[in-house]
Motif scaffolding. Structure first.
Motif, PDB file in Angstrom:
ATOM      1  N   GLY A  82       0.818  -1.207   0.000  1.00 29.55           N
ATOM      2  CA  GLY A  82       0.000   0.000   0.000  1.00 29.55           C
ATOM      3  C   GLY A  82       0.848   1.251   0.000  1.00 29.55           C
ATOM      4  N   VAL A  83       0.178   2.392  -0.025  1.00 29.03           N
ATOM      5  CA  VAL A  83       0.848   3.686  -0.117  1.00 29.03           C
ATOM      6  C   VAL A  83       1.242   4.136   1.290  1.00 29.03           C
ATOM      7  CG1 VAL A  83       0.698   6.028  -1.019  1.00 29.03           C
ATOM      8  CG2 VAL A  83      -0.556   4.181  -2.141  1.00 29.03           C
ATOM      9  N   GLY A  84       2.337   3.587   1.772  1.00 26.59           N
ATOM     10  CA  GLY A  84       2.765   3.822   3.144  1.00 26.59           C
ATOM     11  C   GLY A  84       2.022   2.887   4.082  1.00 26.59           C
ATOM     12  N   SER A  85       2.598   2.654   5.258  1.00 24.99           N
ATOM     13  CA  SER A  85       1.917   1.766   6.196  1.00 24.99           C
ATOM     14  C   SER A  85       0.622   2.391   6.710  1.00 24.99           C
ATOM     15  CB  SER A  85       2.834   1.394   7.367  1.00 24.99           C
ATOM     16  OG  SER A  85       3.268   2.531   8.069  1.00 24.99           O
ATOM     17  N   PHE A 207       8.580   1.323   4.411  1.00 25.53           N
ATOM     18  CA  PHE A 207       9.860   1.736   3.844  1.00 25.53           C
ATOM     19  C   PHE A 207      10.267   3.126   4.337  1.00 25.53           C
ATOM     20  CE2 PHE A 207      10.697  -0.959  -0.158  1.00 25.53           C
ATOM     21  CZ  PHE A 207       9.937  -2.023   0.315  1.00 25.53           C
ATOM     22  N   SER A 208       9.414   3.766   5.138  1.00 32.75           N
ATOM     23  CA  SER A 208       9.637   5.166   5.499  1.00 32.75           C
ATOM     24  C   SER A 208      10.786   5.361   6.471  1.00 32.75           C
ATOM     25  CB  SER A 208       8.363   5.754   6.106  1.00 32.75           C
ATOM     26  OG  SER A 208       7.321   5.786   5.167  1.00 32.75           O
ATOM     27  N   MET A 213      12.706   6.010   2.703  1.00 34.56           N
ATOM     28  CA  MET A 213      11.804   6.318   1.598  1.00 34.56           C
ATOM     29  C   MET A 213      10.479   6.911   2.066  1.00 34.56           C
ATOM     30  SD  MET A 213      12.358   3.238  -1.127  1.00 34.56           S
ATOM     31  CE  MET A 213      13.833   3.204  -2.146  1.00 34.56           C
ATOM     32  N   ALA A 214      10.511   7.745   3.092  1.00 34.01           N
ATOM     33  CA  ALA A 214       9.269   8.357   3.574  1.00 34.01           C
ATOM     34  C   ALA A 214       8.575   9.145   2.469  1.00 34.01           C
ATOM     35  CB  ALA A 214       9.561   9.250   4.778  1.00 34.01           C
ATOM     36  N   GLY A 215       9.360   9.760   1.582  1.00 33.30           N
ATOM     37  CA  GLY A 215       8.783  10.566   0.513  1.00 33.30           C
ATOM     38  C   GLY A 215       8.134   9.773  -0.598  1.00 33.30           C
ATOM     39  N   LEU A 216       8.353   8.469  -0.644  1.00 35.66           N
ATOM     40  CA  LEU A 216       7.782   7.632  -1.701  1.00 35.66           C
ATOM     41  C   LEU A 216       6.509   6.920  -1.274  1.00 35.66           C
ATOM     42  CD1 LEU A 216      10.936   6.054  -3.358  1.00 35.66           C
ATOM     43  CD2 LEU A 216       9.370   7.718  -4.347  1.00 35.66           C
TER      44      LEU A 216
END
Length: 353
Positions: A82-85, A207-208, A213-216
């Protein structure tokens, strides 16, 4: 009130940490990784065929699912991306917490849990942490509609040993138990090893933090195939194309570079342990953090006063103005140089109080 306003859904929103702008500042307030992403990820985005951007990304995110499944030794049908946890957990609330019974999560924890529960009209109860900010497993051995907790917890950084995590899962096999492992790569053993034993367990990671990769915005969940299918069914009923192509491309390369990942997490962990020594010398106390931050209180100077003084120096940490939290600062672990600047200022400032 205008007639249509009566039907507006109203919730108290989550308040994210400040994102100050400028190059001459030290940002230790949102638990981001101070180091860049893996070299292969950076190279992949530079070399990406931009013509691919005119097309929709793969809705199954198969490239990333496959590399994660291989990395963690599970089947591709056991991984949800997903788009971030935050996206993964929000989708999990929507998918699994549909009982009239209350969902259980700690009273001091990631504050987004209450927001999602309110947004989706999910009843919940919040068992209190003990005096050392630890979760008490027996408090979760009661009737409920699901359980979620971070390990390590946030904002305290306290890591729950795996046998206690299993104790909670084992006691709640009639409901879904979600272990939110945003900071596990700085801590101890993951609950991923319990997936094969408990079909009601969902482990969420991101991944943040450890992968820079917090920005992704990349998050994922691992669980038994029935849980993952249920999540995907909800996802495809909501938004099929959730993850953008650059995130997929860079995410895949990040997972492939195990050596870099282990090097960076090792650096942060070592800096964290040195920071504990320095903060104690400066008069701070804190739980024994196993995350990439320290939740610290000073013996004599109020946290709000320290927070404001740091801010004037362009050093940003996180201050929570809430019950049992209002005399603590959450300090993200930066580079050694950033931490030395923090300590030097604290030494001067506290010496003047």
């Amino acid at each position: 009130m205008r007639p249509w306003e009566a039907n507006v859904r109203r919730v108290v929103p989550y308040v994210p940490g400040d994102q100050p702008k400028g190059s001459k500042l030290i940002k230790l307030n949102t638990n981001e990784n101070p180091y860049p992403p893996a070299p292969g990820a950076e190279r992949a985005i530079r070399e990406m065929d931009t013509d691919r951007l005119r097309k929709y990304p793969d809705p199954t995110v198969s490239d990333l699912v496959e590399v994660l499944a291989e990395y963690y030794g599970v089947g591709t049908d056991q991984v949800f991306v997903g788009v971030g946890s935050d996206d993964v957990i929000a989708m999990s609330f929507l998918t699994f917490f549909n009982s009239p019974k209350p969902v259980l999560f700690p009273d001091i924890t990631y504050s987004f849990y209450k927001v999602w529960a309110d947004l989706y009209r999910i009843p919940y109860e919040t068992p209190k942490l003990d005096g050392d900010f630890s979760i008490i497993p027996r408090d979760y051995k009661r009737e409920n509609g699901g359980v979620i907790f971070p390990n390590p917890n946030a904002p305290t950084g306290v890591y729950m040993p795996l046998d206690q995590v299993e104790d909670i899962i084992k006691a709640n096999q009639d409901a879904v138990v979600i272990v939110d492992e945003a900071y596990i790569d700085f801590a101890g053993p993951s609950a991923l090893g319990l997936i094969g034993t408990y079909d009601n367990l969902l482990v969420v990671q991101t991944f943040s933090k450890s992968r820079s990769m917090a920005g992704l915005r990349i998050g994922f969940a691992v669980g038994n195939p029935a849980l993952i299918k249920a999540l995907n069914d909800v996802k495809y009923s909501y938004n099929s194309y959730t993850m953008n192509l650059p995130s997929i491309v860079m995410g895949v390369e990040s997972v492939k570079d195990r050596e870099y990942f282990e090097d960076i997490t090792g650096k942060i962990t070592a800096t964290r342990e040195r920071a504990k020594i320095r903060l104690r010398e400066l008069g701070f106390t804190f739980p024994d953090s196993k995350a990439n931050f320290i939740f610290a209180s000073h013996k004599s100077v109020p946290a709000a006063q320290i927070f404001e003084a740091l801010k004037k120096e362009q050093i940003y940490v996180r201050y929570f103005d809430g019950e049992r939290l209002d005399n603590s600062l959450r300090i993200s672990i930066g580079t050694d140089e950033e931490m030395e600047t923090l300590f030097a200022f604290l030494e001067r400032f506290l010496g003047e109080q």
